[in-house]
Design an enzyme around this catalytic site. Structure first.
Site, PDB file in Angstrom:
ATOM      1  N   ALA A  83       0.860  -1.194   0.000  1.00  0.00           N
ATOM      2  CA  ALA A  83       0.000   0.000   0.000  1.00  0.00           C
ATOM      3  C   ALA A  83       0.886   1.230   0.000  1.00  0.00           C
ATOM      4  CB  ALA A  83      -0.894   0.021   1.241  1.00  0.00           C
ATOM      5  N   THR A 134      -6.171  -0.699   8.297  1.00  0.00           N
ATOM      6  CA  THR A 134      -5.864   0.259   9.364  1.00  0.00           C
ATOM      7  C   THR A 134      -7.122   0.657  10.147  1.00  0.00           C
ATOM      8  OG1 THR A 134      -5.228   2.581   9.682  1.00  0.00           O
ATOM      9  CG2 THR A 134      -6.043   2.019   7.523  1.00  0.00           C
ATOM     10  N   ASP A 135      -6.909   1.111  11.379  1.00  0.00           N
ATOM     11  CA  ASP A 135      -8.049   1.640  12.154  1.00  0.00           C
ATOM     12  C   ASP A 135      -8.483   3.010  11.641  1.00  0.00           C
ATOM     13  OD1 ASP A 135      -5.875   3.132  13.027  1.00  0.00           O
ATOM     14  OD2 ASP A 135      -6.277   2.884  15.166  1.00  0.00           O
ATOM     15  N   GLU A 136      -7.675   3.628  10.756  1.00  0.00           N
ATOM     16  CA  GLU A 136      -8.008   4.979  10.278  1.00  0.00           C
ATOM     17  C   GLU A 136      -9.275   4.979   9.422  1.00  0.00           C
ATOM     18  OE1 GLU A 136      -4.622   7.369   9.111  1.00  0.00           O
ATOM     19  OE2 GLU A 136      -3.275   6.187  10.348  1.00  0.00           O
ATOM     20  N   TYR A 159      -5.651   8.802   2.306  1.00  0.00           N
ATOM     21  CA  TYR A 159      -5.107   7.481   2.671  1.00  0.00           C
ATOM     22  C   TYR A 159      -6.198   6.590   3.252  1.00  0.00           C
ATOM     23  CZ  TYR A 159      -2.959   3.943   5.706  1.00  0.00           C
ATOM     24  OH  TYR A 159      -2.654   2.771   6.352  1.00  0.00           O
ATOM     25  N   LYS A 163      -7.937   3.103   1.818  1.00  0.00           N
ATOM     26  CA  LYS A 163      -7.902   1.820   2.548  1.00  0.00           C
ATOM     27  C   LYS A 163      -9.332   1.330   2.822  1.00  0.00           C
ATOM     28  CE  LYS A 163      -4.872  -0.260   3.927  1.00  0.00           C
ATOM     29  NZ  LYS A 163      -3.991  -1.315   3.333  1.00  0.00           N
ATOM     30  N   ASN A 188      -1.673   2.350  15.057  1.00  0.00           N
ATOM     31  CA  ASN A 188      -0.334   2.795  14.621  1.00  0.00           C
ATOM     32  C   ASN A 188       0.754   1.843  15.096  1.00  0.00           C
ATOM     33  OD1 ASN A 188      -1.987   5.300  14.476  1.00  0.00           O
ATOM     34  ND2 ASN A 188      -0.029   6.198  13.902  1.00  0.00           N
ATOM     35  N   ARG A 223      -2.776   8.798  19.401  1.00  0.00           N
ATOM     36  CA  ARG A 223      -2.653   7.571  18.618  1.00  0.00           C
ATOM     37  C   ARG A 223      -2.486   6.406  19.602  1.00  0.00           C
ATOM     38  NH1 ARG A 223      -4.436  10.648  15.666  1.00  0.00           N
ATOM     39  NH2 ARG A 223      -3.833  11.250  13.550  1.00  0.00           N
ATOM     40  N   ARG A 289      -1.584  19.351  10.456  1.00  0.00           N
ATOM     41  CA  ARG A 289      -1.943  18.602   9.240  1.00  0.00           C
ATOM     42  C   ARG A 289      -3.392  18.932   8.857  1.00  0.00           C
ATOM     43  NH1 ARG A 289      -1.528  12.249  10.124  1.00  0.00           N
ATOM     44  NH2 ARG A 289       0.584  12.484   9.332  1.00  0.00           N
ATOM     45  N   GLY A 291      -7.067  18.403   8.109  1.00  0.00           N
ATOM     46  CA  GLY A 291      -8.025  17.334   8.444  1.00  0.00           C
ATOM     47  C   GLY A 291      -7.509  16.353   9.483  1.00  0.00           C
TER      48      GLY A 291
HETATM   49  P1  NAD Z   1       5.154   0.800   4.041  1.00  0.00           P
HETATM   50  O1  NAD Z   1       4.839   2.081   3.330  1.00  0.00           O
HETATM   51  O2  NAD Z   1       6.315   0.760   4.963  1.00  0.00           O
HETATM   52  O3  NAD Z   1       5.382  -0.374   2.976  1.00  0.00           O
HETATM   53  C1  NAD Z   1       4.562  -0.548   1.867  1.00  0.00           C
HETATM   54  C2  NAD Z   1       5.226  -1.540   0.928  1.00  0.00           C
HETATM   55  O4  NAD Z   1       4.347  -1.737  -0.205  1.00  0.00           O
HETATM   56  C3  NAD Z   1       6.568  -1.056   0.379  1.00  0.00           C
HETATM   57  O5  NAD Z   1       7.519  -2.089   0.429  1.00  0.00           O
HETATM   58  C4  NAD Z   1       6.248  -0.685  -1.069  1.00  0.00           C
HETATM   59  O6  NAD Z   1       7.360  -0.848  -1.949  1.00  0.00           O
HETATM   60  C5  NAD Z   1       5.125  -1.656  -1.387  1.00  0.00           C
HETATM   61  N1  NAD Z   1       4.256  -1.170  -2.479  1.00  0.00           N
HETATM   62  C6  NAD Z   1       3.693   0.066  -2.601  1.00  0.00           C
HETATM   63  N2  NAD Z   1       2.984   0.140  -3.750  1.00  0.00           N
HETATM   64  C7  NAD Z   1       3.074  -1.083  -4.343  1.00  0.00           C
HETATM   65  C8  NAD Z   1       2.552  -1.624  -5.540  1.00  0.00           C
HETATM   66  N3  NAD Z   1       1.788  -0.900  -6.371  1.00  0.00           N
HETATM   67  N4  NAD Z   1       2.834  -2.920  -5.835  1.00  0.00           N
HETATM   68  C9  NAD Z   1       3.612  -3.670  -5.014  1.00  0.00           C
HETATM   69  N5  NAD Z   1       4.146  -3.191  -3.890  1.00  0.00           N
HETATM   70  C10 NAD Z   1       3.890  -1.915  -3.545  1.00  0.00           C
HETATM   71  O7  NAD Z   1       3.802   0.408   4.787  1.00  0.00           O
HETATM   72  P2  NAD Z   1       3.615  -0.308   6.205  1.00  0.00           P
HETATM   73  O8  NAD Z   1       3.645   0.726   7.264  1.00  0.00           O
HETATM   74  O9  NAD Z   1       4.514  -1.487   6.297  1.00  0.00           O
HETATM   75  O10 NAD Z   1       2.094  -0.799   6.068  1.00  0.00           O
HETATM   76  C11 NAD Z   1       1.788  -2.069   5.509  1.00  0.00           C
HETATM   77  C12 NAD Z   1       0.293  -2.255   5.484  1.00  0.00           C
HETATM   78  O11 NAD Z   1      -0.242  -2.163   6.802  1.00  0.00           O
HETATM   79  C13 NAD Z   1      -0.442  -1.202   4.654  1.00  0.00           C
HETATM   80  O12 NAD Z   1      -1.483  -1.836   3.955  1.00  0.00           O
HETATM   81  C14 NAD Z   1      -0.988  -0.223   5.686  1.00  0.00           C
HETATM   82  O13 NAD Z   1      -2.165   0.393   5.224  1.00  0.00           O
HETATM   83  C15 NAD Z   1      -1.258  -1.165   6.850  1.00  0.00           C
HETATM   84  N6  NAD Z   1      -1.184  -0.555   8.188  1.00  0.00           N
HETATM   85  C16 NAD Z   1      -0.097   0.184   8.548  1.00  0.00           C
HETATM   86  C17 NAD Z   1      -0.035   0.724   9.840  1.00  0.00           C
HETATM   87  C18 NAD Z   1       1.173   1.523  10.288  1.00  0.00           C
HETATM   88  O14 NAD Z   1       1.161   2.056  11.402  1.00  0.00           O
HETATM   89  N7  NAD Z   1       2.254   1.622   9.525  1.00  0.00           N
HETATM   90  C19 NAD Z   1      -1.076   0.490  10.745  1.00  0.00           C
HETATM   91  C20 NAD Z   1      -2.175  -0.291  10.334  1.00  0.00           C
HETATM   92  C21 NAD Z   1      -2.202  -0.814   9.061  1.00  0.00           C
HETATM   93  P1  TYD Z   2       2.206   9.331  11.411  1.00  0.00           P
HETATM   94  O1  TYD Z   2       3.398   8.617  11.978  1.00  0.00           O
HETATM   95  O2  TYD Z   2       2.343  10.022  10.101  1.00  0.00           O
HETATM   96  O3  TYD Z   2       1.000   8.284  11.407  1.00  0.00           O
HETATM   97  P2  TYD Z   2      -0.596   8.513  11.153  1.00  0.00           P
HETATM   98  O4  TYD Z   2      -0.783   9.849  10.518  1.00  0.00           O
HETATM   99  O5  TYD Z   2      -0.939   7.394  10.240  1.00  0.00           O
HETATM  100  O6  TYD Z   2      -1.239   8.408  12.498  1.00  0.00           O
HETATM  101  O7  TYD Z   2       1.751  10.417  12.472  1.00  0.00           O
HETATM  102  C1  TYD Z   2       1.440  10.053  13.818  1.00  0.00           C
HETATM  103  C2  TYD Z   2       0.944  11.296  14.532  1.00  0.00           C
HETATM  104  O8  TYD Z   2       2.039  12.216  14.650  1.00  0.00           O
HETATM  105  C3  TYD Z   2      -0.144  12.047  13.760  1.00  0.00           C
HETATM  106  O9  TYD Z   2      -1.082  12.570  14.698  1.00  0.00           O
HETATM  107  C4  TYD Z   2       0.593  13.167  13.064  1.00  0.00           C
HETATM  108  C5  TYD Z   2       1.739  13.473  14.013  1.00  0.00           C
HETATM  109  N1  TYD Z   2       3.012  13.938  13.400  1.00  0.00           N
HETATM  110  C6  TYD Z   2       3.651  15.062  13.923  1.00  0.00           C
HETATM  111  O10 TYD Z   2       3.176  15.714  14.879  1.00  0.00           O
HETATM  112  N2  TYD Z   2       4.839  15.441  13.367  1.00  0.00           N
HETATM  113  C7  TYD Z   2       5.398  14.767  12.310  1.00  0.00           C
HETATM  114  O11 TYD Z   2       6.482  15.179  11.817  1.00  0.00           O
HETATM  115  C8  TYD Z   2       4.732  13.607  11.795  1.00  0.00           C
HETATM  116  C9  TYD Z   2       5.302  12.831  10.636  1.00  0.00           C
HETATM  117  C10 TYD Z   2       3.539  13.223  12.392  1.00  0.00           C
END
Ligand code: NAD
Ligand code: TYD
Length: 350
Positions: A83, A134-136, A159, A163, A188, A223, A289, A291
């Site tokens: 994603a 995601t919970d978002e 985003y 999702k 998160n 978060r 940010r 929204g």
């Molecule tokens: P990330 O951005 O670190 O990694 C995403 C990966 O997907 C990368 O390796 C990228 O190269 C690959 N990718 C992107 N577009 C692609 C495409 N078109 N085809 C093939 N591969 C592609 O993301 P993450 O933080 O590891 O999140 C992974 C999943 O978990 C996502 O679906 C995200 O929505 C979900 N998620 C993330 C969080 C979080 O806190 N990071 C929380 C809940 C759910």
């Molecule tokens: P982020 O790690 O981008 O995750 P998400 O937006 O998916 O929750 O951000 C976590 C929280 O931190 C979010 O409320 C936005 C805030 N934030 C900052 O205050 N400063 C920053 O530089 C970033 C990247 C996020």
């Protein structure tokens, strides 16, 4: 021996899942990843020579290539993590989010459905499509309450809307075609190998380098944090024991304001990296940010009661491990911050 096809396995959470599957199971793992800026094969060096690991550099929107991967590897299950994942990028450039998160999920579902239809007997009955979300998608909470699996979808950012769309597609493929799906919605994540555009790794690396620690708005957004290896364990639990057609919320019961998170990192760095202490002097309030969702909080009762999963890390133990990891793994950090990780990937697959 089962074959699991993992999309997005070079990303932050996907690489944790791949490492866990290789190290703790006997599954074969096929990592399908396009290697966008967020994909980093240096996060997989500890497992990439394992004979049970295969890498396919494929865009999940490319229907012909995705079908080829299914034909060649004949997977028993899909874990779909690929994603575009960063909310700020979705605000400045939503197109890739619509493409990968919605069109990509649709493309994968169609290839998976054709593959599933070609299976017979036990293999067909046991096939799983596990969608990781995601919970978002639930939107933003006020001061009280939690997201449960029954909370209505109210996504607010490009985003989370993309999702939410993907979650609906997965649900519809189950309802209409009978596809054997499970979906998880997680809070998160934080931990090692996290790309430093997200709050926790960005703040750790900025603080170590004496740069400002940007806090959006007043820093009072909340978060609910989960250590990435706890998420990976939850995903394996759901893949292996989740009930078809069900969704499971995953969370760590760790609500923190952003300011609390940043202050906790500064305190840890004052102890583990005393140069530059007190690091909290670097905290800088910046424009909010657009929204910005106020509060996320997961009720993780269902996955605990039905499947017996509970997180192993508290926020305190997980954050200490994370800060220590970034201080120790200077090669990985240098590769990412210099952009060298992308050249390294090109050299490996030239
Ligand atoms: P990330 O951005 O670190 O990694 C995403 C990966 O997907 C990368 O390796 C990228 O190269 C690959 N990718 C992107 N577009 C692609 C495409 N078109 N085809 C093939 N591969 C592609 O993301 P993450 O933080 O590891 O999140 C992974 C999943 O978990 C996502 O679906 C995200 O929505 C979900 N998620 C993330 C969080 C979080 O806190 N990071 C929380 C809940 C759910
Ligand atoms: P982020 O790690 O981008 O995750 P998400 O937006 O998916 O929750 O951000 C976590 C929280 O931190 C979010 O409320 C936005 C805030 N934030 C900052 O205050 N400063 C920053 O530089 C970033 C990247 C996020």
């Amino acid at each position: 021996m089962k074959t699991i096809l993992i999309t997005g396995g070079a990303g932050f959470i996907g690489s944790a899942v791949v490492r866990q599957m290789i190290n703790e199971t006997d599954y074969k793992v096929v990592n399908v990843d396009k290697l966008t800026y967020a994909g980093n094969l240096q996060s997989l060096v500890s497992v990439s020579n394992n004979p049970r690991y295969k890498f396919e550099q494929v865009d999940i929107c490319d229907a012909a290539e995705v079908s080829r991967v299914f034909r060649e590897h004949q997977p028993d299950a899909i874990m779909h993590l690929a994603a575009e994942s960063h909310v700020d990028r979705s605000i400045t450039g939503p197109a890739d989010f619509i493409q990968t998160n919605i069109v990509g999920t649709y493309t994968l579902l169609e290839a998976a459905r054709a593959h599933w239809n070609s299976l017979e007997g036990e293999r067909k009955a046991n096939f799983r499509f596990h969608h990781i979300s995601t919970d978002e998608v639930y939107g933003s909470l006020g001061d009280a309450g939690f997201f449960t699996e029954d909370t209505a979808y109210e996504p607010n950012s490009p985003y989370s809307a993309s999702k939410a769309s993907s979650d609906h597609l997965v649900r519809a493929w189950h309802h209409t075609y009978g596809m054997p799906v499970v979906t998880t919605n997680c809070s998160n994540n934080y931990g090692p190998y996290h790309f430093p555009e997200k709050l926790i790794p960005l703040v750790i690396l900025n603080a170590v380098n004496g740069k400002p620690l940007p806090i959006y708005g007043k820093g009072d957004n909340i978060r609910d944090w989960l250590y990435v290896d706890d998420h990976a364990r939850a995903l394996r639990t759901v893949l292996e024991t989740g009930k078809l057609g069900e969704t499971y919320n995953i969370g760590g019961w760790n609500e923190k304001t952003n300011l609390e998170v940043v202050q906790a990192i500064c305190v840890l760095l004052d102890e583990l990296h005393p140069q530059g202490a007190p690091h909290a002097n670097l905290i800088t309030y910046v424009a909010d940010r657009a929204g910005h969702d106020k509060r996320y909080a997961i009720d993780a009762t269902k996955i605990a009661d039905d499947l017996g999963w509970k997180p192993q890390e508290t926020f305190e133990t997980g954050l200490r491990k994370t800060v220590a990891w970034y201080l120790e793994n200077t090669d990985w950090v240098k590769g990412v911050t210099s952009g060298e990780y992308q050249n390294w990937i090109k050299k490996q697959y030239a």
